[in-house]
Design a protein around this motif. Sequence first.
Motif, short mmCIF file in Angstrom:
data_model
loop_
_atom_site.label_atom_id
_atom_site.label_comp_id
_atom_site.label_asym_id
_atom_site.label_seq_id
_atom_site.Cartn_x
_atom_site.Cartn_y
_atom_site.Cartn_z
N LEU A 1 9.53 15.98 17.62
CA LEU A 1 8.96 15.07 16.63
C LEU A 1 7.91 14.17 17.27
O LEU A 1 6.86 13.90 16.67
CB LEU A 1 10.06 14.22 16.01
N ALA A 2 8.16 13.72 18.50
CA ALA A 2 7.17 12.88 19.20
C ALA A 2 5.87 13.64 19.40
O ALA A 2 4.77 13.08 19.25
CB ALA A 2 7.73 12.43 20.55
N ALA A 3 5.98 14.93 19.72
CA ALA A 3 4.77 15.75 19.89
C ALA A 3 4.04 15.90 18.57
O ALA A 3 2.80 15.83 18.52
CB ALA A 3 5.15 17.12 20.45
N LYS A 4 4.79 16.10 17.48
CA LYS A 4 4.17 16.23 16.16
C LYS A 4 3.45 14.93 15.77
O LYS A 4 2.35 14.96 15.21
CB LYS A 4 5.23 16.59 15.11
N GLN A 5 4.08 13.81 16.08
CA GLN A 5 3.45 12.52 15.79
C GLN A 5 2.15 12.34 16.56
O GLN A 5 1.16 11.82 16.02
CB GLN A 5 4.41 11.38 16.14
N MET A 6 2.14 12.78 17.80
CA MET A 6 0.93 12.68 18.60
C MET A 6 -0.18 13.55 18.01
O MET A 6 -1.34 13.11 17.90
CB MET A 6 1.21 13.11 20.04
N LEU A 7 0.17 14.76 17.59
CA LEU A 7 -0.83 15.65 17.00
C LEU A 7 -1.33 15.12 15.65
O LEU A 7 -2.45 15.43 15.23
CB LEU A 7 -0.24 17.05 16.82
N ALA A 8 -0.50 14.33 14.99
CA ALA A 8 -0.89 13.76 13.70
C ALA A 8 -1.58 12.41 13.84
O ALA A 8 -1.90 11.77 12.82
CB ALA A 8 0.35 13.61 12.81
N ALA A 9 -1.87 11.98 15.06
CA ALA A 9 -2.51 10.67 15.27
C ALA A 9 -3.83 10.54 14.52
O ALA A 9 -4.10 9.47 13.93
CB ALA A 9 -2.70 10.42 16.76
N CYS A 21 0.86 -1.19 0.00
CA CYS A 21 0.00 0.00 0.00
C CYS A 21 0.89 1.23 0.00
O CYS A 21 1.89 1.29 0.73
CB CYS A 21 -0.92 0.02 1.22
N ALA A 22 0.54 2.22 -0.83
CA ALA A 22 1.32 3.46 -0.91
C ALA A 22 0.39 4.66 -0.89
O ALA A 22 -0.76 4.58 -1.35
CB ALA A 22 2.17 3.47 -2.18
N PHE A 23 0.90 5.77 -0.37
CA PHE A 23 0.14 7.02 -0.29
C PHE A 23 0.84 8.07 -1.14
O PHE A 23 2.04 8.31 -1.01
CB PHE A 23 0.05 7.50 1.15
N VAL A 24 0.05 8.74 -2.03
CA VAL A 24 0.55 9.84 -2.85
C VAL A 24 -0.22 11.10 -2.48
O VAL A 24 -1.36 11.28 -2.92
CB VAL A 24 0.39 9.56 -4.36
N PRO A 25 0.35 11.98 -1.67
CA PRO A 25 -0.36 13.20 -1.29
C PRO A 25 -0.35 14.23 -2.41
O PRO A 25 0.39 14.10 -3.39
CB PRO A 25 0.45 13.71 -0.09
N HIS A 26 -1.15 15.26 -2.27
CA HIS A 26 -1.06 16.44 -3.13
C HIS A 26 0.26 17.12 -2.80
O HIS A 26 0.76 17.04 -1.68
CB HIS A 26 -2.25 17.37 -2.84
N TRP A 27 0.83 17.83 -3.77
CA TRP A 27 2.14 18.43 -3.53
C TRP A 27 2.10 19.44 -2.38
O TRP A 27 3.08 19.59 -1.63
CB TRP A 27 2.71 19.06 -4.79
N GLU A 28 0.98 20.14 -2.18
CA GLU A 28 0.88 21.08 -1.07
C GLU A 28 0.97 20.36 0.28
O GLU A 28 1.56 20.87 1.23
CB GLU A 28 -0.42 21.88 -1.14
N SER A 29 0.36 19.19 0.35
CA SER A 29 0.44 18.39 1.57
C SER A 29 1.87 17.93 1.82
O SER A 29 2.35 17.93 2.96
CB SER A 29 -0.48 17.17 1.48
N ALA A 30 2.55 17.56 0.73
CA ALA A 30 3.92 17.08 0.87
C ALA A 30 4.86 18.18 1.34
O ALA A 30 5.81 17.92 2.09
CB ALA A 30 4.41 16.53 -0.48
N VAL A 31 4.60 19.42 0.94
CA VAL A 31 5.49 20.53 1.27
C VAL A 31 5.57 20.77 2.78
O VAL A 31 6.64 20.99 3.34
CB VAL A 31 5.03 21.82 0.55
N ALA A 32 4.43 20.74 3.47
CA ALA A 32 4.42 21.14 4.88
C ALA A 32 3.87 20.09 5.84
O ALA A 32 3.79 20.35 7.04
CB ALA A 32 3.62 22.43 5.04
N GLY A 33 3.51 18.93 5.33
CA GLY A 33 2.93 17.91 6.19
C GLY A 33 3.96 16.97 6.80
O GLY A 33 5.15 17.05 6.51
N LEU A 34 3.47 16.07 7.63
CA LEU A 34 4.31 15.08 8.30
C LEU A 34 4.05 13.70 7.70
O LEU A 34 4.18 12.68 8.36
CB LEU A 34 3.98 15.07 9.80
N TRP A 35 3.73 13.66 6.42
CA TRP A 35 3.20 12.44 5.81
C TRP A 35 4.18 11.28 5.73
O TRP A 35 3.75 10.12 5.85
CB TRP A 35 2.59 12.78 4.45
#
Length: 309
Positions: free
Chosen positions: A260-268, A121-135
């Motif tokens: 990074l751990a905090a960011k991961q928690m917020l991205a749960a 399984c693979a995920f392809v985000p929109h380029w805007e998501s890739a620029v600033a996200g934690l994907w």
Amino acid sequence: MKPYYWESQHGNFGDDLNLWLWDFLLPGFREVHPDVLLVGVGTVLTKTLLPEEGRKLVLGSGFGYGVLPDMRNKDLWDIRCVRGPLTAGKVGVADNLGIVDPAVLVADMPEFSNQPKRYPCAFVPHWESAVAGLWPVVCATAGMHYIDPRGEAKDVIREIAQSELVIAESMHGAILADAFRVPWVAVSTSANINSFKWQDWAATLGVEHRPRRIPISTRAEAIIKGARFWGVDYDGATFAGRGEAAVAVAQAAPRGGLRLAAKQMLAAPSTLALWQASRAEPQLSTDARLSERKERLYAVLEDVRRDYL
């Protein structure tokens, strides 16, 4: 003849593939008619993008943003086909000229044939998501492969072809997955998604655009998109001009430790929703429908060869 494409400063494989696809489909096109602009893959039928002067040959482009250019002068605009019926209606040409996005023909290039399956399984985000996200981190946690749409186009396409299932926020992620016969699930991280262009393409292949909503993964991503993150609205009026600053902050952020751990928690919530999307019923056009659309597009290209080459 020169191919036109929208060039993102960050890179976007769905646009960048114009740099080599047309050399495969129309060998020698660059050596003829230097006054003609080949307008191909992309949502580029927009007044602010295309130059007013000069001749244009339109092959599979789509509308979806802004205002259409004045395309009534047949001496300047040779419209052979567009992305789909919705674009055809906007442009004012016959519905049967809304054939399909030409990116589907990438799957016919010999260099992409017989790709081994490497990613369940693979995920392809929109380029805007890739620029600033934690994907990348979100995907690793959810147990799936991350495909960065800003990467070199051929590398991105191979990774799509090598997947057994694609979760696509990028429309061309879904288009290429479908072309390589990889089942796909559409998702969206923003209420501002351009459903017109998705529906335009989907109508050509008898599939539906019914995206599953995935929460935004970071505050920086919310700022760029003017969206909500953990109960806070980052609207355009309040955060105007801060998108690039948000990108810089996101890219400079430490990759490890407590932050990074905090960011991961917020991205749960993003992680859970993406994992759920991977368990949803995927879509795939029928072999017959895809073949029929490709045959029609190849017939158009044969006419272009006769008239221009």
